[in-house]
Design an enzyme around this catalytic site. Structure first.
Site, short mmCIF file in Angstrom:
data_model
loop_
_atom_site.label_atom_id
_atom_site.label_comp_id
_atom_site.label_asym_id
_atom_site.label_seq_id
_atom_site.Cartn_x
_atom_site.Cartn_y
_atom_site.Cartn_z
N SER A 182 0.79 -1.24 0.00
CA SER A 182 0.00 0.00 0.00
C SER A 182 0.82 1.28 0.00
O SER A 182 0.25 2.37 -0.12
CB SER A 182 -0.96 0.01 1.20
N LYS B 56 0.17 3.76 -2.75
CA LYS B 56 -0.83 4.82 -2.71
C LYS B 56 -0.22 6.22 -2.66
O LYS B 56 -0.89 7.21 -2.97
CB LYS B 56 -1.78 4.61 -1.52
N SER C 266 -5.93 3.74 4.44
CA SER C 266 -5.27 2.96 3.37
C SER C 266 -6.31 2.19 2.58
O SER C 266 -6.11 1.03 2.18
CB SER C 266 -4.22 2.00 3.94
N LYS D 250 3.27 6.48 5.06
CA LYS D 250 2.38 5.42 4.60
C LYS D 250 2.93 4.03 4.91
O LYS D 250 4.11 3.76 4.72
CB LYS D 250 2.17 5.56 3.09
#
Length: 428
Positions: A73, A76, A137, A263
């Protein structure tokens, strides 16, 4: 051949650097606030890691940092960059709306993945989707942002690849906007590739993504620092909790590390990953860890390893900021043989932060000491190059850390007869 510049000591006052600019300085020790990580090899329990200065990109630590690995993720962050870019370009606004496709809505309803529930019968604002992408997320939200930016997932993936290539990232493998394995995307899967493929980048590449995002859109930290928020989908309210547990109030918070982004990412192949950033003592760094342990959903290993890396940087390096316009003693002039004046003064053309290991010396030199006339005030005539006795000072660009040296005054070309005289009789 570059001329060696004269050495001198740079004193560090209690309040910071005395900006007299000296070609060689000794890094002062920094007291360790917590556990001491003095060893060169931290033995980080991760597959790969890197720590860099957020502004200059100077590399402060690296482990297997150029080997591409699954990033999950953390993908992203690229999706968010392109979303913010589209807003800046006026192609979208925060109040623009987008509807998820039926395939995206189905993914968003899967509780095995990190998500907020979306329905294809409702439109969501870009701001709602953006916040869900960064805080929860949410995979469906990220894919809906991709839909809003490019119209479909494949076109958006091509846009992601083009962006990364423009940043010099050449070995990334990108197949979707969210970071799930291709086979988890159902009918929204990228065509022509296997179901097991996942997005891949090296720790170095991910650090470049973070650096570009923070430089071009620093406002992203206003969202990545949010610990929890509510997402509304019609009559349904979903509580979002940030997966970055190093934020204040969450269970991997360190009081001496005011982390405010960026993140996380987790898949079975990727393990637990985290791209983090923290600003301490006025200096921001970016860290990336790939492939930390992930025994279960409560395993904090990636944050433990990130904290270890962040502590190492702040405790073992001295960061010195040289301000724009500073004169570097011993490297403050260049020769101008054909100028009205045979030399020109130069100063730093931008503010730069240099990190050096404690008890090491940092050397500053000019990339060239002789330049051609005319010289224009404020123009770059050379570069300041930095190195240390403890080793090279590499950066994400692949080059050592540099800063422009600019002229402080105009220096026009001398007339023909003066130049002829100098060529015959020389000049001082």
């Amino acid at each position: 051949m570059l001329k060696k510049i004269k050495k001198a000591l740079l004193s560090l006052a209690a309040s910071g650097l005395l900006l007299t600019g000296i070609s060689t300085w000794q890094a002062a020790p920094v007291a360790a606030a917590t556990a001491n990580y003095q060893q060169q090899d931290l033995n980080l329990d991760v597959k790969a890691a890197i720590a860099v200065d957020a502004d200059s990109g100077q590399i402060l630590y690296a482990k297997n940092a150029t080997t591409p690995r699954q990033i999950a993720s953390m993908t992203k962050l690229v999706t968010v960059y392109l979303t913010l870019q589209a807003i800046k370009q006026g192609k979208l606004s925060w109040t623009s709306t987008a509807k998820p496709t039926a395939a995206i809505a189905k993914i968003s309803q899967n509780t095995e993945y990190s998500n907020v529930p979306l329905t294809s019968s409702r439109a969501y604002t870009i701001k709602e989707l953006y916040r869900a992408t960064l805080i929860e997320s949410a995979n469906g939200a990220a894919m809906t942002l991709a839909q809003a930016v490019s119209g479909d997932q494949v076109t958006f993936v091509k846009k992601m690849r083009k962006l990364l290539t423009s940043w010099g990232i050449k070995d990334a493998k990108i197949y979707n906007a969210c970071g799930l394995a291709n086979g988890n995307l159902g009918s929204a899967a990228y065509p022509g590739v296997g179901k097991d493929v996942e997005n891949e980048m090296s720790a170095t590449d991910m650090a470049i993504v973070c650096q570009k995002l923070l430089k071009d859109f620093p406002e992203v930290l206003q969202t990545t620092s949010i610990t929890s928020a509510t997402f509304s989908s019609g009559s349904t309210q979903s509580q979002m909790t940030n997966w970055n547990w190093m934020l204040k109030g969450l269970n991997s918070y360190y009081s001496d590390l005011p982390v405010d982004g960026l993140k996380t990412g987790t898949t079975d192949k990727a393990g637990a990953c985290f791209a983090g950033t923290v600003k301490k003592n006025g200096h921001r760094i970016i860290t990336v860890v790939l492939g930390a342990k992930h025994a279960n959903s409560q395993d904090p290993s990636r944050f433990v390893q990130t904290a270890k890396l962040m502590h190492y940087v702040y405790q073992n390096y001295t960061a010195v900021t040289l301000k724009k316009g500073s004169s570097i003693s011993g490297a403050n002039t260049v020769k101008v043989p054909e100028g009205k004046e045979t030399s020109s003064k130069v100063v730093l053309g931008k503010t730069v932060t240099i990190w050096a290991k404690q008890d090491s010396k940092l050397q500053t030199s000019l990339s060239k000491t002789t330049v051609s006339a005319p010289v224009k005030k404020g123009s770059k005539v050379a570069s300041y190059k930095f190195s240390a006795t403890s080793g090279k000072l590499p950066s994400l660009s692949g080059k050592t850390v540099t800063a422009p040296a600019v002229a402080t005054q105009d220096n026009q070309e001398a007339n023909f007869f003066v130049r002829l005289w100098r060529s015959i009789f020389g000049s001082k």
